[in-house]
Design an enzyme around this catalytic site. Structure first.
Site, PDB file in Angstrom:
ATOM      1  N   HIS A  20      -5.079  10.447  39.829  1.00  0.00           N
ATOM      2  CA  HIS A  20      -4.620   9.263  40.443  1.00  0.00           C
ATOM      3  C   HIS A  20      -5.179   9.391  41.952  1.00  0.00           C
ATOM      4  CE1 HIS A  20      -1.706   8.978  37.290  1.00  0.00           C
ATOM      5  NE2 HIS A  20      -1.145   7.707  38.015  1.00  0.00           N
ATOM      6  N   HIS A  37       1.791   5.437  31.180  1.00  0.00           N
ATOM      7  CA  HIS A  37       2.833   6.790  31.254  1.00  0.00           C
ATOM      8  C   HIS A  37       3.790   6.536  30.392  1.00  0.00           C
ATOM      9  CE1 HIS A  37       1.438   8.198  35.418  1.00  0.00           C
ATOM     10  NE2 HIS A  37       0.980   6.878  35.469  1.00  0.00           N
ATOM     11  N   GLU A  79      -4.645   4.490  45.679  1.00  0.00           N
ATOM     12  CA  GLU A  79      -3.524   3.665  45.484  1.00  0.00           C
ATOM     13  C   GLU A  79      -2.566   3.467  46.693  1.00  0.00           C
ATOM     14  OE1 GLU A  79      -0.068   3.113  42.114  1.00  0.00           O
ATOM     15  OE2 GLU A  79      -0.639   5.047  42.523  1.00  0.00           O
ATOM     16  N   HIS A 124      -4.605   3.972  30.880  1.00  0.00           N
ATOM     17  CA  HIS A 124      -3.449   4.671  31.888  1.00  0.00           C
ATOM     18  C   HIS A 124      -2.132   4.026  31.546  1.00  0.00           C
ATOM     19  CE1 HIS A 124      -3.208   5.991  36.294  1.00  0.00           C
ATOM     20  NE2 HIS A 124      -1.895   5.390  35.820  1.00  0.00           N
ATOM     21  N   ASP A 184       2.750   1.405  33.758  1.00  0.00           N
ATOM     22  CA  ASP A 184       4.278   1.687  33.209  1.00  0.00           C
ATOM     23  C   ASP A 184       4.823   0.222  32.833  1.00  0.00           C
ATOM     24  OD1 ASP A 184       4.802   4.467  34.420  1.00  0.00           O
ATOM     25  OD2 ASP A 184       3.800   3.460  36.095  1.00  0.00           O
ATOM     26  N   GLY A 216       1.297  11.328  41.690  1.00  0.00           N
ATOM     27  CA  GLY A 216       2.274  11.482  42.603  1.00  0.00           C
ATOM     28  C   GLY A 216       1.892  11.141  43.993  1.00  0.00           C
TER      29      GLY A 216
END
Length: 326
Positions: free
Chosen positions: A216, A32, A219, A30, A298, A189
């Site tokens: 996703h 990005h 979260e 995972h 990220d 998103g």
């Protein structure tokens, strides 16, 4: 970790675990692409393509693209990408960013990487065709794999806030390019405003075509988001999913269906999913015998590596080193 204005900031642990964590052959499922840009590359591209920035100095730019002194918050975290998306100015820039993301993972002794990206984010600024940017990323991935030896697969990400037309176009491209590098699709998103049932049709097509699916969920929103994702979209994995622990029936569903959670601890701290790493549910998820992986999410935005995430899991969350191997 130390405190700066009440906000956790990463520091280098001064103990014997870092060499062990670095030397582990690691897998990141995972990560990005849009969250993996080097600060030095941002300043170079900005000068080359006349991209307006609040600062052209690496340290001056850092607070605008990394979670440095920010109060942890999901929307504050996402805001970092508004500036980052200015840099997809050409085929050469997109391919450079892709190669560097893979090289950085290889330098951290990652031996298998799945890099996900949103074709719309890469295409929007210059009006590129989705198919073109996907082809450019695939080409750069193949080149980086040859250079580094790091096996890398790609996941095409569908933004929840966009139309079904966009979702279907991305699924079409994923189906057409499915193979050595493109392996699946993702939905990401605002999970609060845009529920998964909007996307039943494109994800059913992806599933029927044999694409791998990750979603996703769990979260920004609770366990119900995970339940709906599993119910409607056929995922093999859930991105994050840490709030599944809020509902025992969701935990049982994940266990019985063998669905894997892609857990990203530092990201969860930065987005405000957990107030401190000491209460992160990673150890609980392992005790519940769920399938769990450690990931970076990220790394550019969170200033982290997968080595750092292993250390966070052991030192801050309390996961036993033996569980890292599992």
């Amino acid at each position: 970790m130390m405190q700066m204005n009440g906000v956790p900031e990463r520091t280098q642990p001064q103990d014997s675990l870092r060499p062990w964590a670095f030397q582990l052959p690691k897998i990141d499922l995972h990560r990005h692409l849009e969250g993996s840009l080097r600060l030095a590359t941002l300043t170079e591209l900005a000068r080359a393509y006349a991209i307006p920035l609040p600062s052209y100095d690496v340290e001056g730019l850092r607070p605008y693209v990394q979670m440095v002194e920010d109060v942890p918050d999901f929307h504050r975290f996402i805001e970092k990408f508004e500036l980052l998306r200015r840099f997809y100015t050409s085929k050469e820039a997109i391919q450079r960013i892709t190669r560097e993301a893979i090289a950085d993972a290889a330098a951290d002794n990652v031996v298998y990487l799945e890099l996900r990206f949103n074709p719309l984010a890469l295409a929007r600024i210059q009006g590129f065709a989705f198919r073109d940017v996907v082809a450019w990323v695939v080409e750069a991935t193949a080149e980086a794999e040859r250079e580094t030896g790091l096996r890398t697969c790609l996941i095409l990400q569908i933004p929840r806030q966009e139309s079904l037309e966009v979702a279907n176009e991305i699924v079409d491209i994923a189906i057409d390019t499915f193979g050595r590098w493109v392996r699946g699709v993702d939905l990401a998103g605002d999970e609060v405003t845009y529920p998964p049932e909007r996307f039943i049709e494109p994800f059913q097509r992806a599933y029927d075509a044999g694409l791998h699916i990750t979603i996703h969920a769990g979260e920004a929103m609770g366990a119900e988001s995970v339940r709906k994702a599993v119910l409607y979209l056929h995922p093999q994995r859930i991105g994050h999913g840490v709030r599944s622990v809020e509902n025992s029936s969701v935990v049982r569903m994940l266990y019985e269906q063998g669905i894997t959670l892609e857990v990203c601890p530092t990201s969860n701290l930065h987005t405000g999913v957990v107030p401190t790493l000491a209460v992160h549910p990673l150890a609980d998820l392992l005790r519940l015998r769920l399938q769990v992986t450690l990931n970076t999410d990220d790394p550019g935005v969170s200033a982290t590596t997968l080595t750092d995430e292993v250390l966070v899991a052991v030192e801050r969350i309390g996961v036993a080193p033996g569980a890292i191997y599992r």
